[in-house]
Design a protein around this motif. Structure first.
Motif, PDB file in Angstrom:
ATOM      1  N   PRO A  32       0.805  -1.221   0.000  1.00 47.03           N
ATOM      2  CA  PRO A  32       0.000   0.000   0.000  1.00 47.03           C
ATOM      3  C   PRO A  32       0.842   1.277   0.000  1.00 47.03           C
ATOM      4  N   ALA A  33       0.176   2.400   0.118  1.00 46.04           N
ATOM      5  CA  ALA A  33       0.873   3.660   0.339  1.00 46.04           C
ATOM      6  C   ALA A  33       1.606   3.564   1.672  1.00 46.04           C
ATOM      7  N   MET A  34       2.840   4.030   1.692  1.00 46.26           N
ATOM      8  CA  MET A  34       3.672   3.889   2.872  1.00 46.26           C
ATOM      9  C   MET A  34       4.299   5.228   3.252  1.00 46.26           C
ATOM     10  N   GLY A  35       4.757   5.302   4.467  1.00 46.30           N
ATOM     11  CA  GLY A  35       5.380   6.539   4.906  1.00 46.30           C
ATOM     12  C   GLY A  35       6.458   6.301   5.941  1.00 46.30           C
ATOM     13  N   TRP A  36       7.200   7.344   6.186  1.00 50.10           N
ATOM     14  CA  TRP A  36       8.177   7.340   7.270  1.00 50.10           C
ATOM     15  C   TRP A  36       7.708   8.293   8.356  1.00 50.10           C
ATOM     16  N   TYR A  37       7.772   7.807   9.569  1.00 49.69           N
ATOM     17  CA  TYR A  37       7.414   8.557  10.758  1.00 49.69           C
ATOM     18  C   TYR A  37       8.675   8.714  11.609  1.00 49.69           C
ATOM     19  N   ARG A  38       8.652   9.672  12.509  1.00 51.06           N
ATOM     20  CA  ARG A  38       9.756   9.780  13.452  1.00 51.06           C
ATOM     21  C   ARG A  38       9.235  10.265  14.795  1.00 51.06           C
ATOM     22  N   GLN A  39       9.977   9.887  15.826  1.00 49.73           N
ATOM     23  CA  GLN A  39       9.623  10.310  17.181  1.00 49.73           C
ATOM     24  C   GLN A  39      10.879  10.770  17.896  1.00 49.73           C
ATOM     25  N   ALA A  40      10.925  12.050  18.191  1.00 44.92           N
ATOM     26  CA  ALA A  40      12.037  12.626  18.933  1.00 44.92           C
ATOM     27  C   ALA A  40      11.767  12.492  20.430  1.00 44.92           C
ATOM     28  N   GLY A  42      10.648  12.969  23.979  1.00 46.12           N
ATOM     29  CA  GLY A  42       9.686  13.869  24.590  1.00 46.12           C
ATOM     30  C   GLY A  42       8.631  14.418  23.651  1.00 46.12           C
ATOM     31  N   LYS A  43       8.613  13.936  22.418  1.00 50.90           N
ATOM     32  CA  LYS A  43       7.646  14.440  21.444  1.00 50.90           C
ATOM     33  C   LYS A  43       6.786  13.313  20.896  1.00 50.90           C
ATOM     34  N   GLN A  44       5.673  13.682  20.295  1.00 51.27           N
ATOM     35  CA  GLN A  44       4.795  12.701  19.671  1.00 51.27           C
ATOM     36  C   GLN A  44       5.381  12.232  18.339  1.00 51.27           C
ATOM     37  N   ARG A  45       4.990  11.044  17.949  1.00 53.60           N
ATOM     38  CA  ARG A  45       5.404  10.532  16.659  1.00 53.60           C
ATOM     39  C   ARG A  45       4.763  11.378  15.563  1.00 53.60           C
ATOM     40  N   GLU A  46       5.566  11.724  14.544  1.00 54.96           N
ATOM     41  CA  GLU A  46       5.056  12.540  13.453  1.00 54.96           C
ATOM     42  C   GLU A  46       5.350  11.866  12.121  1.00 54.96           C
ATOM     43  N   LEU A  47       4.448  12.057  11.184  1.00 55.22           N
ATOM     44  CA  LEU A  47       4.597  11.527   9.838  1.00 55.22           C
ATOM     45  C   LEU A  47       5.313  12.569   8.986  1.00 55.22           C
ATOM     46  N   GLN A  82      15.975   8.554   1.823  1.00 58.12           N
ATOM     47  CA  GLN A  82      17.269   9.204   1.663  1.00 58.12           C
ATOM     48  C   GLN A  82      17.215  10.539   2.377  1.00 58.12           C
ATOM     49  N   MET A  83      18.104  10.725   3.335  1.00 58.77           N
ATOM     50  CA  MET A  83      18.111  11.939   4.143  1.00 58.77           C
ATOM     51  C   MET A  83      19.410  12.691   3.899  1.00 58.77           C
ATOM     52  N   ASN A  84      19.300  13.886   3.378  1.00 56.51           N
ATOM     53  CA  ASN A  84      20.454  14.738   3.114  1.00 56.51           C
ATOM     54  C   ASN A  84      20.371  16.005   3.950  1.00 56.51           C
ATOM     55  N   SER A  85      21.494  16.693   4.054  1.00 59.11           N
ATOM     56  CA  SER A  85      21.549  17.966   4.792  1.00 59.11           C
ATOM     57  C   SER A  85      20.927  17.820   6.177  1.00 59.11           C
ATOM     58  N   LEU A  86      21.328  16.786   6.867  1.00 60.31           N
ATOM     59  CA  LEU A  86      20.717  16.499   8.168  1.00 60.31           C
ATOM     60  C   LEU A  86      21.008  17.598   9.179  1.00 60.31           C
ATOM     61  N   LYS A  87      20.019  17.820  10.035  1.00 62.75           N
ATOM     62  CA  LYS A  87      20.109  18.831  11.079  1.00 62.75           C
ATOM     63  C   LYS A  87      20.002  18.163  12.452  1.00 62.75           C
ATOM     64  N   VAL A  88      20.461  18.858  13.469  1.00 66.09           N
ATOM     65  CA  VAL A  88      20.367  18.317  14.824  1.00 66.09           C
ATOM     66  C   VAL A  88      18.929  17.966  15.159  1.00 66.09           C
ATOM     67  N   GLU A  89      17.998  18.781  14.695  1.00 65.45           N
ATOM     68  CA  GLU A  89      16.580  18.552  15.008  1.00 65.45           C
ATOM     69  C   GLU A  89      15.977  17.348  14.278  1.00 65.45           C
ATOM     70  N   ASP A  90      16.743  16.711  13.403  1.00 64.14           N
ATOM     71  CA  ASP A  90      16.287  15.469  12.772  1.00 64.14           C
ATOM     72  C   ASP A  90      16.536  14.259  13.662  1.00 64.14           C
ATOM     73  N   THR A  91      17.215  14.457  14.765  1.00 65.28           N
ATOM     74  CA  THR A  91      17.485  13.360  15.692  1.00 65.28           C
ATOM     75  C   THR A  91      16.176  12.771  16.208  1.00 65.28           C
ATOM     76  N   ALA A  92      16.015  11.470  16.025  1.00 66.20           N
ATOM     77  CA  ALA A  92      14.769  10.799  16.398  1.00 66.20           C
ATOM     78  C   ALA A  92      14.902   9.311  16.098  1.00 66.20           C
ATOM     79  N   VAL A  93      13.931   8.544  16.556  1.00 63.93           N
ATOM     80  CA  VAL A  93      13.767   7.165  16.105  1.00 63.93           C
ATOM     81  C   VAL A  93      12.830   7.204  14.901  1.00 63.93           C
TER      82      VAL A  93
END
Length: 123
Positions: A32-40, A42-47, A82-93
């Motif tokens: 199906p349609a798929m996505g990537w989520y992340r959870q930093a 102390g924060k909620q999981r976000e799509l 593919q993640m480029n130009s990563l920032k500190v705020e991209d830190t998450a699971v």
């Protein structure tokens, strides 16, 4: 039951790149349609990225637009990020899961999640 296995995370410096992969297996279904989520911490999981079932259409959250690229291989039932130009705020699971096909940034998960893959962006 669907199994989701994410991989490819790690420690990277700001400005660096990583490529995440997710393998999906389990019940017989059309991929199906798929996505990537992340959870930093102390924060909620976000799509943050979604891709249509065909793979022809993608959508991104503003926070990652222009830096991240989602793709899928329907023959292998895999979804990559593919993640480029990563920032500190991209830190998450980071997790992959299903999204709503009619609106790729609307969650529609399978009801189960993989273990995720940790991405840490730090100098």
């Amino acid at each position: 039951q669907v199994q989701l296995v994410e991989s490819g995370g790690g420690l990277v410096q700001p400005g660096g790149s990583l490529r995440l992969s997710c393998a999906v297996s389990g019940s017989t279904f059309s991929f199906p349609a798929m996505g990537w989520y992340r959870q930093a911490p102390g924060k909620q999981r976000e799509l943050i990225a979604g891709i249509s079932a065909s793979g022809r259409t993608t959508d991104y959250a503003d926070s990652v637009k222009g830096r991240f690229t989602i793709s899928k291989d329907n023959a292998k039932n895999t979804v990559d990020l593919q993640m480029n130009s990563l920032k500190v705020e991209d830190t998450a699971v980071y997790y992959c899961n299903r999204v709503r096909g009619a609106s790729l940034l609307v969650p529609n998960d399978f009801g189960s999640w993989g273990q995720g893959t940790q991405v840490t962006v730090s100098s």
